[in-house]
Design an enzyme around this catalytic site. Structure first.
Site, PDB file in Angstrom:
ATOM      1  N   HIS A  18     -10.309   3.245  -1.148  1.00 17.13           N
ATOM      2  CA  HIS A  18     -10.463   2.858   0.256  1.00 17.13           C
ATOM      3  C   HIS A  18     -11.293   1.588   0.285  1.00 17.13           C
ATOM      4  O   HIS A  18     -12.314   1.494   0.975  1.00 17.13           O
ATOM      5  CB  HIS A  18     -11.086   3.997   1.087  1.00 17.13           C
ATOM      6  CG  HIS A  18     -10.335   4.261   2.340  1.00 17.13           C
ATOM      7  ND1 HIS A  18     -10.920   4.586   3.523  1.00 17.13           N
ATOM      8  CD2 HIS A  18      -9.001   4.229   2.595  1.00 17.13           C
ATOM      9  CE1 HIS A  18      -9.986   4.753   4.452  1.00 17.13           C
ATOM     10  NE2 HIS A  18      -8.821   4.538   3.907  1.00 17.13           N
TER      11      HIS A  18
ATOM     12  N   HIS B 258       0.819  -1.208   0.000  1.00 14.05           N
ATOM     13  CA  HIS B 258       0.000   0.000   0.000  1.00 14.05           C
ATOM     14  C   HIS B 258       0.858   1.265   0.000  1.00 14.05           C
ATOM     15  O   HIS B 258       0.564   2.224  -0.694  1.00 14.05           O
ATOM     16  CB  HIS B 258      -0.919  -0.022   1.222  1.00 14.05           C
ATOM     17  CG  HIS B 258      -1.947   1.043   1.218  1.00 14.05           C
ATOM     18  ND1 HIS B 258      -3.136   0.926   0.549  1.00 14.05           N
ATOM     19  CD2 HIS B 258      -1.959   2.284   1.789  1.00 14.05           C
ATOM     20  CE1 HIS B 258      -3.838   2.024   0.720  1.00 14.05           C
ATOM     21  NE2 HIS B 258      -3.159   2.866   1.461  1.00 14.05           N
TER      22      HIS B 258
END
Lengths: 232, 746
Positions: free
Chosen positions: B93, B47
């Site tokens: 998200h 990430h």
């Protein structure tokens, strides 16, 4: 003629309201920080929309304790003009300047949509130029706009002609379908008994330029300006 | 609390690989402390480090004469003239939103807003690209309601309008929804702030919310791994948002940015205090020393490990000029926010983390940020492609009742009106919304100028599943077409690349192909990529989502009055079809909805034709010939025609006659041939319009006129469609709500 737009922490239509007065109308207008306590140089105070204090606890419930609110109350008691739009309307009710309260919308959801409101009474500084029965198209954007007052209070409101705007169809008919948030008696905007304090849920400042598709909001600002210039 | 021992086992538990652990030992020449190990694990997570994607992302074209800042900062920056720049980015998200839809989506919005205002821009518009599983899945309704409420409550409260977006439903997202949030802000072009630490001795200031124990391991463990039976246990890794705090932080930061006291600033998003300090030091070629005991905390007793890894929201780290500390503090105090000096900039290239004066971590900034390790992962063309390419259109029966087909398409979730969703978003706050949600793109005006911006987010994962390279080209082309339909010239794009597990060669192949396709389209159409985000590990129990690159694209309209929407406006206007209809069915919504088939090649794309069609459409709008313009996408010509008829305040009918050809009826009506735009033109402007069209090299035809009470399509003399427009409109408007709530008590 000087306007003041109150800025609470979390106000978010303060810029829009200021922009319309300053750039569309070329008027004298100031932002008023919520800690300010004197308002003597203004002719009209506007409490803008938004989420003052995040609307935490209850819409408008915390903002009414801001230092500026005592000054707004005094200003109103002197008979000068106070306009509350959306969250500003909620703050005015919490502060006791307007009767009633807002419940959650009947859909239980936030609603952003154009609505039609009917001008019920032109005997206020905010509607002097409107025709009674005139229909305005304005946007709403709120979660708590379901107006409520107890039976006694409603009776008073009607008796004193304090209901200034009601939700209606584009043709001006009162229907439950047009009453998106479920307000009691279709109430979209009311004034106080003295008629110098007005609150409404739709946003006139968002429809005040032709480029945004509609100028119906100007009917309200034009009325205020006309009223104030006559008064001077 | 006893600090765990650091060894290979603890490293693996934190999400590092054996190789990476060896690298750490070599880099440091010692065993890291537990806090250091946690920082490594986070900063080297997929990430934060983009380790699987970084090498491939270099294929994107990222420069252009208007580009002020390309990828690598918090957001991209593009010059729009008048001394102004737009700052924008899209970000995923996904994982948190699947675990906890309301907070996951809300904090997604919060994060992207901070990415934009951290650069000095006031956010003026947001859009969202959402993907959910099928309606039959028991979780879908809960997820949809939670995500939409989360986006709405956060954006509405902060006062940034959500002006557009897209929503799709497909079973490949049953176990892994996608929430991609886009925000655009506007800033003076000579006052852009970067996330860089500079100036030895300058104070490092912590502002915003206090740090709590929420969101620890959000980026590292939740977003950088597949879902499995333990995923529910990771709910505490999801952050909790406070939009009111964000609003205060936004106003305070923008106020500070006007003063000249600020040197650098970065949001504490994923990986919180770690990423903001290491990345600012890394990019600035500097070091930072900071004292954790000064960090405002929600609760006592937080360890250095927790403080460095917390992902509590609504926090920023900033570097100010030495001596301005008190002035900075006063600005934040006005907004009832804390601003605490927690350290200073150094020149040793190290981030030194002290806790009550004791060194809790001391690590070099660059290897943990801009020079983190990256991989060239193996790629392999997936086997499924061979099978799904086997598609013989002749085996698909042509339906006898096209009215029925149109009705089922208009009431299918991917085509139905999305008003139920966008009416929960404040889309008119800030007083700029010229074109509201529901058209091809949103249009917002830029105050103080004559200009406006067109904004759109787009994706089509079925196309990308069937043919990743062409699919991604189609996505970029459609986004640009959507902008052209509102009169905007595309300026630049930001992309959100949502894929499965990059450790699988088939996923990496899809990823690479999509980048190649999108890059190719961007080069021909002249649209640079200025920012973006990669989200891998979108898999549950080993089953990946469809490859889903989404793009957010921004276009410019020089004269705001010359914008256009998709709705017919006057009876008798002539309907023109720009572009060519081919005999294409592969990958269409029609094949999927009506025949339950997801096969064949997606429609062909000729990029030079695409460019020509878009330029012509923009010229027609600019010269006032077009009363409406709408692109043909999912559902093809028939659905596009119907959508043109569905004016929000009044339905119009339309009567269309198409010349006979060899194209089968269903492909003609519902096939998704690309580069097609429906334009309505006033009769009296037709001569002038014809001259313009004949001068262009694009194919076009006048196919009918606006008017009547029905949508009627005749093909080679035969009536294919004839149905009352009001009924179609009603069906289309109410379908999503019905699909979401009709099964309530069954």
């Amino acid at each position: 003629m000087k306007f003041g737009v109150v800025v609470f922490p979390g106000s978010n239509c303060d810029h829009d309201t200021y922009y319309v007065l300053k750039e569309v109308y070329k008027l004298d207008v100031d932002y008023i920080w919520h800690k300010q306590t004197t308002l003597s140089s203004y002719d009209c105070i506007i409490l803008p929309g938004g989420f003052s204090y995040g609307d935490y606890l209850r819409s408008g419930a915390i903002a009414r304790f801001s230092p500026v609110m005592q000054a707004v109350i005094n200003f109103a008691h002197q008979g000068r003009l106070v306009l509350g739009i959306c969250n500003g309307f909620q703050v005015l009710m919490e502060a006791g300047l307007l009767p009633g309260a807002m419940l959650r919308n009947k859909t239980l959801k936030f609603i952003c949509q154009d609505v039609h409101i009917r001008v019920e009474d032109k005997q206020t500084p905010f509607t002097t130029l409107c025709r009674e029965g005139e229909v305005l198209r304005l946007p709403i954007a709120h979660k708590d706009g379901n107006y409520f007052a107890d039976a006694k209070m409603m009776k008073e409101l009607k008796k004193n002609h304090q209901i200034i705007f009601r939700y209606c169809t584009p043709e001006g008919t009162l229907t439950e379908e047009a009453n998106l948030n479920g307000s009691l008696d279709y109430v979209a905007g009311i004034c106080n008994r003295e008629r110098n304090v007005l609150g409404l849920m739709p946003h006139p400042e968002r429809y005040a330029e032709s480029i945004l598709g509609n100028e119906d909001g100007k009917r309200i600002f034009d009325s205020i300006i006309t009223y104030l210039s006559k008064e001077k | 609390m006893k600090v765990p021992e650091v060894n290979l086992k603890t490293a693996l538990e934190q999400g590092l690989t054996e190789d990476e652990y060896q690298r750490i030992l070599e880099l440091l020449g010692r065993v890291p402390t537990f806090t250091e190990l946690g920082i490594f694990a986070l900063m080297w997570s997929e990430h934060c480090s983009y380790k699987s994607s970084r090498a491939l992302l270099k294929q994107f074209p990222t420069t252009g004469e208007r580009v002020i800042q390309g990828p690598g900062e918090n957001a991209g920056v593009v010059d729009i003239g008048d001394g102004l720049a737009v700052v924008f980015k899209i970000e995923s998200h996904n994982h948190p939103s699947f675990i906890e839809p309301y907070q996951g989506a809300a904090t997604g919005v919060g994060g992207i807003l901070r990415d934009v205002f951290t650069m000095g821009a006031r956010p003026i518009a947001s859009l969202d690209s959402l993907r959910f599983g099928s309606f039959d899945h028991p979780k879908t309704r809960w997820l949809v309601e939670g995500v939409v409420a989360g986006i709405g409550d956060y954006g509405n409260c902060v006062g940034v309008p959500t002006v557009g977006g897209e929503i799709y439903f497909h079973p490949s997202y049953n176990g892994n929804i996608l929430v991609n949030a886009f925000t655009l802000g506007i800033a003076p072009k000579n006052r852009i702030f970067l996330g860089r630490a500079k100036g030895v001795g300058n104070p490092v200031i912590y502002v915003g919310s206090k740090t709590g124990r929420d969101g620890i391991h959000g980026a590292g463990l939740l977003a950088s791994a597949e879902f499995d039976e333990t995923s529910e246990e990771k709910r505490p890794t999801v952050q909790v948002g406070d939009p009111f705090m964000e609003k205060l932080l936004l106003e305070a930061c923008l106020e500070l940015m006007q003063t000249g006291y600020l040197v650098g600033i970065q949001d504490m998003g994923a990986a919180g205090l770690s990423s903001s300090s290491f990345e600012m030091a890394g990019r600035g070629g500097a070091g930072i020393v900071m004292e954790l005991s000064r960090v405002p905390c929600r609760e006592p007793g937080m360890t250095p490990y927790e403080l460095m890894l917390s992902e509590s929201q609504e926090r920023m780290l900033l570097i100010a000029n030495k001596g301005a500390e008190e002035k900075v503090r006063r600005i934040f105090e006005k907004w009832d926010l804390e601003a605490v000096v927690i350290g200073e900039v150094t020149d040793d290239g190290m981030v030194t983390v002290l806790n009550d004066g004791n060194v809790a971590a001391k690590l070099p900034a660059k290897p943990l940020s801009i020079s983190a390790p990256f991989y060239h992962r193996p790629m392999r063309k997936p086997g499924y492609l061979k099978d799904i390419a086997q598609f013989e259109p002749a085996s698909v029966p042509i339906p006898s009742d096209m009215n029925q087909v149109l009705k089922s398409l208009l009431s299918s979730p991917n085509i139905a009106s999305k008003e139920w969703v966008y009416r929960q978003y404040d889309y008119t706050v800030r007083d700029n919304t010229v074109l509201i949600p529901g058209s091809d793109a949103a249009v917002i005006r830029i105050k103080g100028t004559t200009k406006a911006l067109g904004l759109t987010v787009d994706g089509n994962s079925r196309y990308c599943y069937l043919h990743p390279l062409r699919g991604a080209m189609l996505v970029a082309a459609e986004a640009a077409r959507n902008l052209s339909c509102c009169g905007a010239t595309p300026l630049a794009l930001t992309d959100c690349l949502n894929f499965g597990n990059p450790e699988k060669p088939e996923i990496m192949w899809q990823f690479d192909q999509c980048i190649k396709g999108m890059s190719q389209a961007c080069r021909v159409l002249g649209i640079p990529v200025v920012s973006g985000n990669v989200s891998f590990y979108n898999e549950t129990f080993g089953s990946p989502i469809f490859p889903t690159p989404t793009v957010g694209m921004v276009g410019l309209i020089d004269d705001c009055r010359k914008h256009c929407d998709q709705w017919f406006k006057e009876e008798k206007d002539i309907i023109l079809l720009l572009g060519d209809t081919r005999d294409e069915l592969g990958g269409s919504e029609y094949l999927s909805v009506v025949h339950k088939l997801e096969r064949g090649d997606p429609p062909a794309l000729d990029l030079s034709l695409e460019k020509g069609v878009q330029e012509t459409c923009r010229e027609m709008i600019g010269r006032g010939m077009a009363r409406s313009a709408h692109d043909c996408s999912e559902g093809g010509l028939a659905v596009a025609l119907a959508e043109c008829c569905f004016h929000p305040r009044r339905s119009f009918g339309a009567s269309v006659e198409l010349k006979s050809s060899s194209i089968r009826e269903d492909a003609l009506l519902f096939g998704e041939s690309q580069s097609r735009i429906l334009v309505s033109v006033p009769r009296q402007r037709m001569k002038q319009t014809e001259r313009l069209l004949d001068k262009s090299s694009i194919p076009w035809a006048a196919i009918g006129s606006v008017g009547g009470e029905a949508l009627r399509v005749v093909y080679g003399g035969e009536v294919l469609l004839d149905y009352p427009i009001r009924e179609l409109h009603h069906l289309w408007s109410k379908a999503l709500e019905r699909l979401l709530f009709s099964k309530e008590d069954e």
